[in-house]
Scaffold this motif. Structure first.
Motif, PDB file in Angstrom:
ATOM      1  N   HIS A 176       0.936  -1.266  -0.069  1.00 18.02           N
ATOM      2  CA  HIS A 176       0.017  -0.112   0.148  1.00 18.02           C
ATOM      3  C   HIS A 176       0.827   1.194  -0.005  1.00 18.02           C
ATOM      4  CE1 HIS A 176      -4.054   1.710   0.607  1.00 18.02           C
ATOM      5  NE2 HIS A 176      -3.381   2.771   1.276  1.00 18.02           N
TER       6      HIS A 176
ATOM      7  N   HIS B 261       3.699   2.934   2.838  1.00 19.57           N
ATOM      8  CA  HIS B 261       3.980   2.067   3.885  1.00 19.57           C
ATOM      9  C   HIS B 261       5.259   1.657   4.170  1.00 19.57           C
ATOM     10  CE1 HIS B 261       0.068  -0.575   4.792  1.00 19.57           C
ATOM     11  NE2 HIS B 261      -0.092   0.835   4.786  1.00 19.57           N
TER      12      HIS B 261
ATOM     13  N   HIS C 199      -3.262   3.491  -5.929  1.00 23.82           N
ATOM     14  CA  HIS C 199      -3.946   2.832  -6.856  1.00 23.82           C
ATOM     15  C   HIS C 199      -3.926   3.398  -8.358  1.00 23.82           C
ATOM     16  CE1 HIS C 199      -7.027   5.616  -5.942  1.00 23.82           C
ATOM     17  NE2 HIS C 199      -7.512   5.604  -7.134  1.00 23.82           N
TER      18      HIS C 199
ATOM     19  N   MET D 187      -4.076  -3.077   3.851  1.00 25.85           N
ATOM     20  CA  MET D 187      -4.957  -2.104   3.442  1.00 25.85           C
ATOM     21  C   MET D 187      -5.455  -2.762   1.765  1.00 25.85           C
ATOM     22  SD  MET D 187      -5.229   0.427   5.552  1.00 25.85           S
ATOM     23  CE  MET D 187      -5.542   1.871   4.824  1.00 25.85           C
TER      24      MET D 187
ATOM     25  N   GLN E  14      -4.722  -1.624  -1.168  1.00 25.81           N
ATOM     26  CA  GLN E  14      -3.666  -1.815  -2.093  1.00 25.81           C
ATOM     27  C   GLN E  14      -2.695  -3.006  -1.735  1.00 25.81           C
ATOM     28  OE1 GLN E  14      -5.474  -0.305  -4.686  1.00 25.81           O
ATOM     29  NE2 GLN E  14      -3.336  -0.536  -5.421  1.00 25.81           N
ATOM     30  N   THR E  15      -2.589  -3.264  -0.424  1.00 25.65           N
ATOM     31  CA  THR E  15      -1.764  -4.393  -0.076  1.00 25.65           C
ATOM     32  C   THR E  15      -2.528  -5.565  -0.623  1.00 25.65           C
ATOM     33  OG1 THR E  15      -1.318  -3.388   2.190  1.00 25.65           O
ATOM     34  CG2 THR E  15      -0.770  -5.898   1.796  1.00 25.65           C
TER      35      THR E  15
END
Length: 617
Positions: free
Chosen positions: A8, A11, A61, A88, A90-91
């Motif tokens: 994400h 991070h 994203h 999250m 996007q993870t």
């Protein structure tokens, strides 16, 4: 070893790379101003004999296309999760993309551990455990790190070195392919392109081709894993100093290839729809397709009735708006055009010729099926050959094999190679048998015909292959041709009553080693010259006579006797016209006519004033 850091936004991927290598991969002014990775970043760390290369991909994203461009199946993945945020959106999506791209090795790194207490770390680890279940990261080590305090960074570095030691080099019997992610000019050197080597090897002075366009390119110099090199291998990041192209001809998404590639916009692939995709995949769904560093819009064409439900798998056709050079075994990630989320992806089975037949044609579906279910190359080739003739160039490109490797795979099947196609030898034999059977049936039904003409045939073999088939059958003496008509060697056409009557009239006159000319026959028989010539030619077409010139005809037996005379002369060595004239007893002009006829038939060959036998009459 090349290591991709995914996760994400914000991070700590870029900070982690800097802690491991000392390199800040945010090279763009906008990235530094916004504190946000936008494009791919690269860094290397030399550890003794080991070079670790790092690819820092964007976490936001909005830059998912750039993220996908930094992922290749042979890379080692680090899924980065911040301790304060935990996994999250996007993870999850980055993990899915890594999985869809075929990565098989990696680890999880928890960053920013200095910001949370132990209970929170346990909570985050539990969330990560649930996230990676069923993925290639299930059961991998989880490292706790902090770039602020240095916690865990050295442990991670040592683990990566160990992983590099266990990296298995990929086979290099495939054609070289490099997916370009950057291109730039170097003063005094020219255009340099960088990217991951997806297959094959490249060496100094190799001839390559820039796709699309198949522009010839020469390798002037190269770096592999950030070191000068004479060769580069699969899985390595490579920088190639090129000759033959300008900077405006090349961009991210292009490829350097060992051989020119056919541009295709249609591909069969084994699609896996993500279980959390919010709706079934329907026919002709618009998508974004990501193949290595290339991106194209397109649509999914379903090959079987009904939609594909979330979590489902099926073979589909991907039809793209721009040409790609995807090969069998490559991975493609698909994102829904309207929802802007990852739909799924999968493995390319084969490229498909545009518009060659209907989408659900049984032969087309059989071709696709030959590449399914993880068959080895030999099994795939066997099924393709049993299905239909295969284009050699298409097979080489789809499998991306070197010429030597493809020849080795083809050897057990001994395919017939005609007009650029590979044909199963049993199919080839069957076609030959069918031609012979059809020929016999035709002449049986048409007893007055000298044989079947090419347009008469109604057989399975394509017209593309018929000339080679007929030549092989004639060479094997299974067929004979007379005046363009094909018949069995022992076939003798039955003469029509009018032709039988004409032969009865001219036969006695032609029964000589020196028969009269067409004009003399016309006078003797008191027949119009044109009518007689037409009749004699018709008799020659039915093998009742032999026309050695336009104006002189022989009975076959009489001409055979002159051939025996030639064989007797040839036994003593090359002979000339005078020797043949004296031995046969015919006049000089007729001797020349007969010998020139023998030359045309390939029975004799002239060399200056002499001749010798070189074949059969």
């Amino acid at each position: 070893m090349i290591i991709t850091l995914a996760g994400h936004v914000d991070h700590g991927k870029t900070s982690l790379v800097k802690a491991l290598t000392g390199v800040d991969t945010d090279r763009l002014e906008e990235e530094k101003r916004r504190g946000l990775t936008i494009d791919l970043g690269f860094a290397y760390q030399r550890e003794g004999e080991h070079t670790l290369g790092f690819v820092d991909v964007p976490g936001h994203h909005r830059f998912i296309g750039n993220m996908v461009a930094g992922v290749a199946s042979m890379q080692y993945a680090l899924l980065v999760v911040a301790a304060d945020d935990g996994p999250m959106p996007q993870t999850r999506e980055h993990l899915q993309i890594l999985d869809l791209n075929g990565l098989t090795r990696g680890a999880v790194v928890i960053t920013k551990t200095d910001r949370v207490d132990d209970p929170r770390l346990v909570e985050v680890e539990s969330a990560i455990f649930g996230l990676v279940q069923g993925s290639f990261l299930q059961g991998v080590p989880v490292f706790r790190t902090s770039t602020a305090s240095g916690e865990g960074v050295e442990d991670l570095r040592q683990a990566l070195i160990v992983a590099d030691q266990t990296t298995v080099e990929s086979a290099s019997d495939t054609q070289f392919r490099l997916a370009i992610d950057r291109a730039f000019n170097v003063a005094g050197s020219g255009v340099v392109v960088t990217g991951s080597v997806h297959a094959g090897e490249v060496a100094l002075d190799d001839q390559l081709y820039l796709f699309p366009g198949n522009v010839p390119v020469r390798v002037r110099s190269l770096h592999a894993q950030n070191q000068p090199a004479r060769r580069a291998h699969p899985g390595e990041r490579c920088a190639i100093n090129t000759a033959g192209i300008s900077l405006d001809e090349v961009r991210r998404g292009h490829w350097l290839l060992a051989a020119p590639a056919i541009e295709r916009r249609s591909f069969a692939m084994k699609l896996r729809v993500l279980s959390d995709f919010p709706r079934p995949v329907r026919h002709w769904l618009p998508v974004h397709a990501y193949h290595a560093t290339a991106h194209a819009t397109g649509r999914i064409a379903l090959l079987t009735p009904g939609n594909i439900e979330p979590g489902g798998e099926a073979a589909v056709e991907l039809v793209t708006d721009e040409p790609l050079t995807a090969r069998h075994g490559d991975n493609i990630v698909l994102r829904d055009h309207s929802l802007d989320v990852t739909l799924g992806g999968g493995t390319v089975l084969t490229d498909l010729e545009d518009g060659d037949m209907r989408r659900r044609n049984s032969q087309r579906l059989a071709t696709i099926a030959a590449f399914e279910h993880g068959r080895d190359v030999g099994s795939t080739i066997e099924q393709l050959l049993s299905n239909a003739p295969v284009k050699h160039a298409w097979l080489a490109q789809t499998l991306s094999l070197s010429e030597d490797a493809l020849a080795a795979e083809l050897a057990p099947f001994s395919p017939v190679q005609i007009e650029g196609y590979l044909i199963d030898p049993q199919r080839w034999q069957s076609w030959g048998d069918e031609i012979v059977t059809y020929t016999k049936t035709f002449v049986d039904e048409h007893p007055n015909a000298s044989g079947a003409r090419p347009n008469d045939y109604r057989i399975a073999a394509s017209e593309l292959f018929r000339p080679a088939l007929f030549s092989e059958l004639i060479e094997a003496k299974r067929l004979t041709t007379t005046s363009g008509a094909y018949h069995l060697p022992d076939h003798q056409a039955q003469l029509a009553p009018a032709d039988e009557a004409l032969l009865h009239k001219v036969g006695p006159l032609l029964d000589a080693d020196q028969p009269p000319s067409l004009g003399d026959l016309s006078k003797t028989l008191r027949l119009p010259l044109a009518e007689l010539e037409t009749g004699l030619r018709r008799l020659a077409g039915q093998k009742a006579l032999v026309g050695v010139t336009e104006k002189r005809f022989y009975l076959p037996d009489r001409l055979d006797a002159l051939a025996v005379c030639v064989r007797d002369l040839n036994a003593a060595g090359p002979f000339n016209v005078r020797q043949f004239r004296d031995a046969s007893g015919v006049g000089r002009n007729i001797a020349i006519d007969v010998l020139e006829y023998f030359d045309r038939r390939g029975f004799t060959r002239r060399n200056g004033d002499t001749r010798k036998i070189v074949g059969e009459l």
